[in-house]
Motif scaffolding. Sequence first.
Motif, mmCIF file in Angstrom:
data_model
loop_
_atom_site.group_PDB
_atom_site.id
_atom_site.type_symbol
_atom_site.label_atom_id
_atom_site.label_comp_id
_atom_site.label_asym_id
_atom_site.label_seq_id
_atom_site.Cartn_x
_atom_site.Cartn_y
_atom_site.Cartn_z
ATOM 1 N N SER A 1 0.827 -1.209 0.000
ATOM 2 C CA SER A 1 0.000 0.000 0.000
ATOM 3 C C SER A 1 0.862 1.261 0.000
ATOM 4 C CB SER A 1 -0.916 -0.006 1.233
ATOM 5 O OG SER A 1 -1.669 1.193 1.316
ATOM 6 N N THR A 2 1.920 1.250 0.798
ATOM 7 C CA THR A 2 2.838 2.392 0.827
ATOM 8 C C THR A 2 3.519 2.584 -0.521
ATOM 9 O OG1 THR A 2 3.247 2.021 3.184
ATOM 10 C CG2 THR A 2 4.838 3.376 1.993
ATOM 11 N N ALA A 3 3.871 1.479 -1.163
ATOM 12 C CA ALA A 3 4.514 1.558 -2.480
ATOM 13 C C ALA A 3 3.587 2.212 -3.495
ATOM 14 C CB ALA A 3 4.913 0.158 -2.945
ATOM 15 N N ALA A 4 2.314 1.831 -3.472
ATOM 16 C CA ALA A 4 1.347 2.431 -4.398
ATOM 17 C C ALA A 4 1.206 3.929 -4.155
ATOM 18 C CB ALA A 4 -0.001 1.734 -4.252
ATOM 19 N N GLN A 5 1.174 4.313 -2.882
ATOM 20 C CA GLN A 5 1.059 5.743 -2.554
ATOM 21 C C GLN A 5 2.292 6.511 -3.005
ATOM 22 O OE1 GLN A 5 0.564 6.519 1.616
ATOM 23 N NE2 GLN A 5 0.865 8.707 1.398
ATOM 24 N N GLU A 6 3.480 5.975 -2.746
ATOM 25 C CA GLU A 6 4.710 6.657 -3.127
ATOM 26 C C GLU A 6 4.820 6.801 -4.638
ATOM 27 O OE1 GLU A 6 7.834 4.397 -1.375
ATOM 28 O OE2 GLU A 6 7.529 5.197 0.643
ATOM 29 N N ALA A 7 4.439 5.740 -5.367
ATOM 30 C CA ALA A 7 4.506 5.796 -6.828
ATOM 31 C C ALA A 7 3.546 6.831 -7.380
ATOM 32 C CB ALA A 7 4.213 4.415 -7.412
ATOM 33 N N ASP A 8 2.325 6.847 -6.861
ATOM 34 C CA ASP A 8 1.337 7.807 -7.349
ATOM 35 C C ASP A 8 1.749 9.235 -7.016
ATOM 36 O OD1 ASP A 8 -1.475 8.113 -8.534
ATOM 37 O OD2 ASP A 8 -1.664 9.231 -6.661
ATOM 38 N N ASN A 9 2.280 9.450 -5.815
ATOM 39 C CA ASN A 9 2.727 10.793 -5.441
ATOM 40 C C ASN A 9 3.876 11.268 -6.326
ATOM 41 O OD1 ASN A 9 0.845 10.871 -3.395
ATOM 42 N ND2 ASN A 9 2.286 10.390 -1.768
ATOM 43 N N ALA A 10 4.820 10.364 -6.600
ATOM 44 C CA ALA A 10 5.969 10.737 -7.427
ATOM 45 C C ALA A 10 5.538 11.041 -8.853
ATOM 46 C CB ALA A 10 7.008 9.620 -7.407
ATOM 47 N N LEU A 11 4.641 10.218 -9.392
ATOM 48 C CA LEU A 11 4.151 10.450 -10.754
ATOM 49 C C LEU A 11 3.408 11.770 -10.841
ATOM 50 C CD1 LEU A 11 3.677 9.464 -13.645
ATOM 51 C CD2 LEU A 11 1.652 8.235 -12.811
ATOM 52 N N SER A 12 2.543 12.005 -9.861
ATOM 53 C CA SER A 12 1.797 13.267 -9.843
ATOM 54 C C SER A 12 2.734 14.456 -9.724
ATOM 55 C CB SER A 12 0.801 13.252 -8.675
ATOM 56 O OG SER A 12 0.133 14.497 -8.568
ATOM 57 N N SER A 13 3.725 14.349 -8.857
ATOM 58 C CA SER A 13 4.679 15.442 -8.673
ATOM 59 C C SER A 13 5.434 15.733 -9.961
ATOM 60 C CB SER A 13 5.646 15.084 -7.548
ATOM 61 O OG SER A 13 6.626 16.085 -7.384
ATOM 62 N N TYR A 14 5.804 14.656 -10.677
ATOM 63 C CA TYR A 14 6.552 14.867 -11.920
ATOM 64 C C TYR A 14 5.679 15.521 -12.988
ATOM 65 C CZ TYR A 14 9.191 14.019 -16.143
ATOM 66 O OH TYR A 14 9.856 14.196 -17.329
ATOM 67 N N LEU A 15 4.447 15.021 -13.171
ATOM 68 C CA LEU A 15 3.575 15.569 -14.207
ATOM 69 C C LEU A 15 3.220 17.022 -13.923
ATOM 70 C CD1 LEU A 15 1.214 12.504 -14.829
ATOM 71 C CD2 LEU A 15 3.134 13.293 -16.224
ATOM 72 N N TYR A 16 2.918 17.344 -12.669
ATOM 73 C CA TYR A 16 2.627 18.737 -12.328
ATOM 74 C C TYR A 16 3.886 19.601 -12.450
ATOM 75 C CZ TYR A 16 -2.102 17.690 -10.743
ATOM 76 O OH TYR A 16 -3.435 17.319 -10.691
ATOM 77 N N GLY A 17 5.030 19.002 -12.129
ATOM 78 C CA GLY A 17 6.279 19.742 -12.278
ATOM 79 C C GLY A 17 6.566 20.090 -13.718
ATOM 80 N N VAL A 18 6.244 19.169 -14.633
ATOM 81 C CA VAL A 18 6.431 19.435 -16.055
ATOM 82 C C VAL A 18 5.555 20.608 -16.499
ATOM 83 C CG1 VAL A 18 5.946 18.469 -18.345
ATOM 84 C CG2 VAL A 18 7.222 17.135 -16.684
ATOM 85 N N SER A 19 4.317 20.647 -16.018
ATOM 86 C CA SER A 19 3.426 21.765 -16.339
ATOM 87 C C SER A 19 3.986 23.076 -15.799
ATOM 88 C CB SER A 19 2.031 21.505 -15.751
ATOM 89 O OG SER A 19 1.475 20.324 -16.274
ATOM 90 N N GLU A 20 4.528 23.018 -14.609
ATOM 91 C CA GLU A 20 5.110 24.212 -14.005
ATOM 92 C C GLU A 20 6.305 24.710 -14.818
ATOM 93 O OE1 GLU A 20 6.059 25.367 -9.483
ATOM 94 O OE2 GLU A 20 7.452 23.877 -10.307
ATOM 95 N N ILE A 21 7.136 23.780 -15.288
ATOM 96 C CA ILE A 21 8.309 24.166 -16.076
ATOM 97 C C ILE A 21 7.887 24.892 -17.344
ATOM 98 C CG2 ILE A 21 10.233 23.261 -17.441
ATOM 99 C CD1 ILE A 21 10.472 21.035 -15.341
ATOM 100 N N LYS A 22 6.867 24.379 -18.026
ATOM 101 C CA LYS A 22 6.397 25.011 -19.250
ATOM 102 C C LYS A 22 5.940 26.435 -18.978
ATOM 103 C CE LYS A 22 5.025 25.545 -23.454
ATOM 104 N NZ LYS A 22 6.027 25.851 -24.507
ATOM 105 N N ALA A 23 5.199 26.627 -17.890
ATOM 106 C CA ALA A 23 4.734 27.978 -17.560
ATOM 107 C C ALA A 23 5.905 28.881 -17.202
ATOM 108 C CB ALA A 23 3.736 27.908 -16.412
ATOM 109 N N LEU A 24 6.870 28.365 -16.452
ATOM 110 C CA LEU A 24 8.015 29.180 -16.049
ATOM 111 C C LEU A 24 8.908 29.540 -17.233
ATOM 112 C CD1 LEU A 24 9.033 27.480 -12.674
ATOM 113 C CD2 LEU A 24 8.172 29.807 -12.992
ATOM 114 N N GLU A 25 8.988 28.681 -18.229
ATOM 115 C CA GLU A 25 9.754 29.027 -19.421
ATOM 116 C C GLU A 25 9.184 30.270 -20.098
ATOM 117 O OE1 GLU A 25 9.737 25.470 -21.742
ATOM 118 O OE2 GLU A 25 11.668 24.808 -20.963
ATOM 119 N N ASP A 26 7.854 30.352 -20.139
ATOM 120 C CA ASP A 26 7.211 31.543 -20.713
ATOM 121 C C ASP A 26 7.466 32.769 -19.838
ATOM 122 O OD1 ASP A 26 6.235 29.959 -22.751
ATOM 123 O OD2 ASP A 26 4.303 29.587 -21.756
ATOM 124 N N VAL A 27 7.428 32.559 -18.514
ATOM 125 C CA VAL A 27 7.690 33.673 -17.600
ATOM 126 C C VAL A 27 9.111 34.194 -17.777
ATOM 127 C CG1 VAL A 27 7.912 34.324 -15.175
ATOM 128 C CG2 VAL A 27 5.983 32.923 -15.913
#
Length: 442
Positions: free
Chosen positions: A351-377
Amino acid sequence: MIRRFGICLAMLLGSITCFAQESGAGWWHDLGDSVLDSLVDVGVRNNYDVAMAARRIGIARAGVGTARAGYFPTVGVSASYAKGQQSGMQASPGTKAIGYGYWQGQLDMSWEIDIFGRVTSQVKESKARVRVSRAARDGVELSLIAEIASAYVNLRVSQARLKVAQEHLERQHKALNIAQVRYDTGLASMMDVDQAQQVYSSTLAAIPGIENSIRTYINSLATLLALPATDLQPLLDGGEIPAYIGLIPKQVDPVLLRRRPDVIEAEQTIAVEAEALGITKKEWLPKLSLEASVGTESHSAGDLFGKNSITYSVVPTLSWTMFEGLARKYNTEAARLQMENAIDSYNLTLSTAAQEADNALSSYLYGVSEIKALEDVVKASEGYDTRALDNYKSGLSPYINVAQAQISYLENVNSLLLSRGNALLSLISLHKAVGGPLVPSL
């Protein structure tokens, strides 16, 4: 450097769902950084934690050998010579003392015949412990690689921030000279010089902290690789933040979680406890053993191997302990509870493994979105910084616009660099969370 990372961002932000190709040599190779590859190779060979974990596998394997020894008889050899004298006065007064001396040799054997499988269960338990220790070693190695990759990314981010700060320091110094010239010629007030000096000094003051973080990360890598920091310094100078250009799945395949070393370790621990429970149950059954000996005894060494000097005995024994204060009952109950704990531990680990994997994936995908916005900034901030200084030189705007533009530009570039580093750290965490590459092994 910023544009290179952007190659994959547009693809990732679209509606594309696909998998990164599995690297045969290791998931960290997907980051495309040869220096990181070298650091990982050295770390896996040199790290003390990995070395100790590998030795624990050897210890567990030795335990299998010890358990297997129960299949074989125990054999012992003894030889002696005895010489003495017995008192004759014990029988009646005046009787002469009786002297004696004899040689003796004997071969003894004891063997528990494993008809009820007690030894077999012990061997199975020992083998399961080997699998547990092997999974533990794999977990140590996975954590080590993730730590090396994370420290390396943090180092490259700090080095990039230092480079940006030094470049901006030159631009701010140029702006300070312009403000000073305009003040000297009566075209600006001293406030413009003060503002320019404040911006320049603030950037200058930030550089020692960045340099200290670089040294800290190099020291961390040196510890992980068990090498002197001075040996690593030349290898780590002048690098860039890894530009990851692969694609990752939109969701984690649950099959991958079963590959995690800690999940495997928890699964094999259940096997260990199950075999331990079986061993306690075997203690309720009878034990069949065989005791045998063969030897020779003689007063004369020359007669030791004569026909009449040979002695032997064979004693097969079936023993069954009927009562021992309920100790076996409580041992079995304790072993059963231990197994139930191992099952709960496995479920919690999964159960902990599933939570850690989902959190890491979510963090990476949202981070990618943030990078795109910051490049424009950053792009907009760079233009504003350039135009603000041009307008100030032409006398079309006050220096406060230049100061704000320079501060904003530096902050936005730093935010972009940190965001890129955080995205890579999330990606590393994702690989660690799934125990390796992002696709199932074929």
